[in-house]
Each structure stands twice: as structure tokens, then as C-alpha cells.
Design an enzyme around this catalytic site. Structure first.
Site, PDB file in Angstrom:
ATOM      1  N   ARG A   1      15.911   2.468  -0.546  1.00  0.00           N
ATOM      2  CA  ARG A   1      15.187   3.762  -0.226  1.00  0.00           C
ATOM      3  C   ARG A   1      15.874   4.345   0.899  1.00  0.00           C
ATOM      4  O   ARG A   1      15.620   5.589   1.044  1.00  0.00           O
ATOM      5  CB  ARG A   1      13.803   3.360  -0.066  1.00  0.00           C
ATOM      6  CG  ARG A   1      12.900   3.289  -1.306  1.00  0.00           C
ATOM      7  CD  ARG A   1      11.472   3.393  -0.852  1.00  0.00           C
ATOM      8  NE  ARG A   1      11.084   2.955   0.332  1.00  0.00           N
ATOM      9  CZ  ARG A   1      10.302   1.378   0.565  1.00  0.00           C
ATOM     10  NH1 ARG A   1      10.147   1.005  -0.558  1.00  0.00           N
ATOM     11  NH2 ARG A   1       9.869   0.962   1.624  1.00  0.00           N
TER      12      ARG A   1
ATOM     13  N   HIS B   1      13.587  -2.071  -0.448  1.00  0.00           N
ATOM     14  CA  HIS B   1      13.551  -1.525   0.944  1.00  0.00           C
ATOM     15  C   HIS B   1      14.997  -0.605   1.362  1.00  0.00           C
ATOM     16  O   HIS B   1      14.782   0.411   1.808  1.00  0.00           O
ATOM     17  CB  HIS B   1      13.088  -2.230   2.005  1.00  0.00           C
ATOM     18  CG  HIS B   1      11.371  -2.515   2.022  1.00  0.00           C
ATOM     19  ND1 HIS B   1      10.779  -1.981   3.317  1.00  0.00           N
ATOM     20  CD2 HIS B   1      10.658  -2.734   1.314  1.00  0.00           C
ATOM     21  CE1 HIS B   1       9.390  -2.074   3.124  1.00  0.00           C
ATOM     22  NE2 HIS B   1       9.304  -2.665   1.806  1.00  0.00           N
TER      23      HIS B   1
ATOM     24  N   SER C   1       5.416   1.416   4.269  1.00  0.00           N
ATOM     25  CA  SER C   1       6.624   1.483   4.624  1.00  0.00           C
ATOM     26  C   SER C   1       7.124   2.831   3.950  1.00  0.00           C
ATOM     27  O   SER C   1       8.310   3.730   4.688  1.00  0.00           O
ATOM     28  CB  SER C   1       7.666   0.434   4.064  1.00  0.00           C
ATOM     29  OG  SER C   1       7.042  -0.860   4.950  1.00  0.00           O
TER      30      SER C   1
ATOM     31  N   SER D   1       0.666  -1.264  -0.114  1.00  0.00           N
ATOM     32  CA  SER D   1       0.019  -0.168  -0.187  1.00  0.00           C
ATOM     33  C   SER D   1       0.822   1.149   0.058  1.00  0.00           C
ATOM     34  O   SER D   1       0.434   2.245  -0.371  1.00  0.00           O
ATOM     35  CB  SER D   1      -0.778  -0.080   1.351  1.00  0.00           C
ATOM     36  OG  SER D   1      -0.190   0.040   2.425  1.00  0.00           O
TER      37      SER D   1
END
Length: 181
Positions: free
Chosen positions: A60, A57, A22, A19
């Protein structure tokens, strides 16, 4: 009634899988100086999709953020300086790691988690998966996971300064735009 003594430092970010929760949590804590990122999910090396998700992840996140990979967030909080900020991604990894605990042992452990999180003096952003919006699990372990994650998230929400729901890449501050039932 739950004591809400440290209501100023806890931020909860929840939403369904993929969604953007994070990314939103990272954005909320991005300007903090000393951030420790606690990744709670175990790495499954034979799952290429999972490895890719972890890589994205990591890509980023700022390189100066410290990383702790563990499901035992209560123990890892002991090693983090009081002035630091923490991003925990996510509660689902914690619940799945301790799924084999009976209900008494789980309740004791989850109470310990809540106690440690609410006593920590720095900013804490916690990511939690929203589950149960679709088909109910047909397995006992699936139902235990769903119930424990939902209950832990709801308990933490009572302490949160802010609570965000992220869906379709959009964040809604539900602490402002909602009423408790």
C-alpha cells in the site's frame, strides 16, 4: 499538567486490530513529500499470517517513502531530517519490545519517547492499538502490556493536534467529537 508546546505536528490514530487504522494513518500523511515510515513490530518469519499482513502494508505504501524497521523510535528520530514527515506503525511494537523493563526503566524510556516526538519539527502520525475493550489478560505480561500501551497512548494524545479513532473501517475525529474527562 503536561506542557503542550508542539501541539501542531502530532496526529494520533488508534483503533482495534484490523480496524483500518494503518490505512487511515497512511491517508493522513500521503500528500507529504518526504515520509519516513517506522515499522516497530518485529518480523516473525514462521508466522505466515504475519508475513502476509506485512506484505499488504508494504504494498500500500508509496515506493518513495523511506522505511525504518525498529522498535527504538527515540534513536531513529535522530536520523530523520527535520523537514520530513514520519508515520510510526505502531506503539504496540515499541511497548512489546521493552516489556522486560521494570516500571522505573520503562517510565524513563517512555518519557524519552514523548520528549523526542514532541520536539521533532515535522509532521508525525502515530498508530496505536486500542486494547482492553474485551477480555482482560490473565497473564502478568499481558496486563503490563495493556497498561503501558494505554498510558503511553493517553499521554501522547495530550500533545496531539488531531486524535482519530478508527473502527470498522471508519475514522472518527475524537479531538473534535469528544470531551476530556
Amino acid at each position: 499538567m503536561i506542557n503542550k508546546r508542539n501541539k501542531n505536528n502530532l496526529i494520533l490514530v488508534s483503533g482495534p486490530i484490523k480496524s483500518g487504522k494503518s490505512r487511515w494513518a497512511e491517508k493522513l500523511i500521503f500528500k507529504e513529500k518526504n515520509v519516513t515510515y517506522i515499522a516497530t513490530h518485529e518480523v516473525i518469519y514462521d508466522n505466515k499470517d504475519w508475513i502476509e499482513r506485512i506484505r499488504l502494508h508494504k504494498q500500500r505504501r508509496p515506493s518513495h517513502w523511506q522505511l525504518i524497521e525498529t522498535s527504538d523510535i527515540s534513536s531513529s528520530l535522530k536520523s530523520i531530517d527535520k523537514g520530513n514527515s514520519i508515520l510510526i506503525d505502531s506503539l504496540g511494537g515499541v511497548v512489546s519490545k521493552y516489556l522486560n523493563y521494570d516500571s522505573v526503566k520503562w517510565n524513563t524510556y517512555s518519557s524519552l519517547i514523548i520528549e523526542k516526538l514532541t520536539k521533532f519539527e515535522g509532521v508525525i502520525v502515530i498508530v496505536a492499538e486500542e486494547i482492553g475493550w474485551g477480555v482482560s489478560p490473565y497473564t502478568e505480561s499481558g496486563n503490563i502490556f495493556r497498561d503501558r500501551l494505554s498510558e503511553l497512548t493517553e499521554k501522547l494524545d495530550t500533545y496531539a493536534k488531531q486524535s482519530w479513532l478508527v473502527i470498522h473501517g471508519r475514522a472518527i475525529n475524537i479531538s473534535i467529537n469528544s470531551s476530556r474527562i
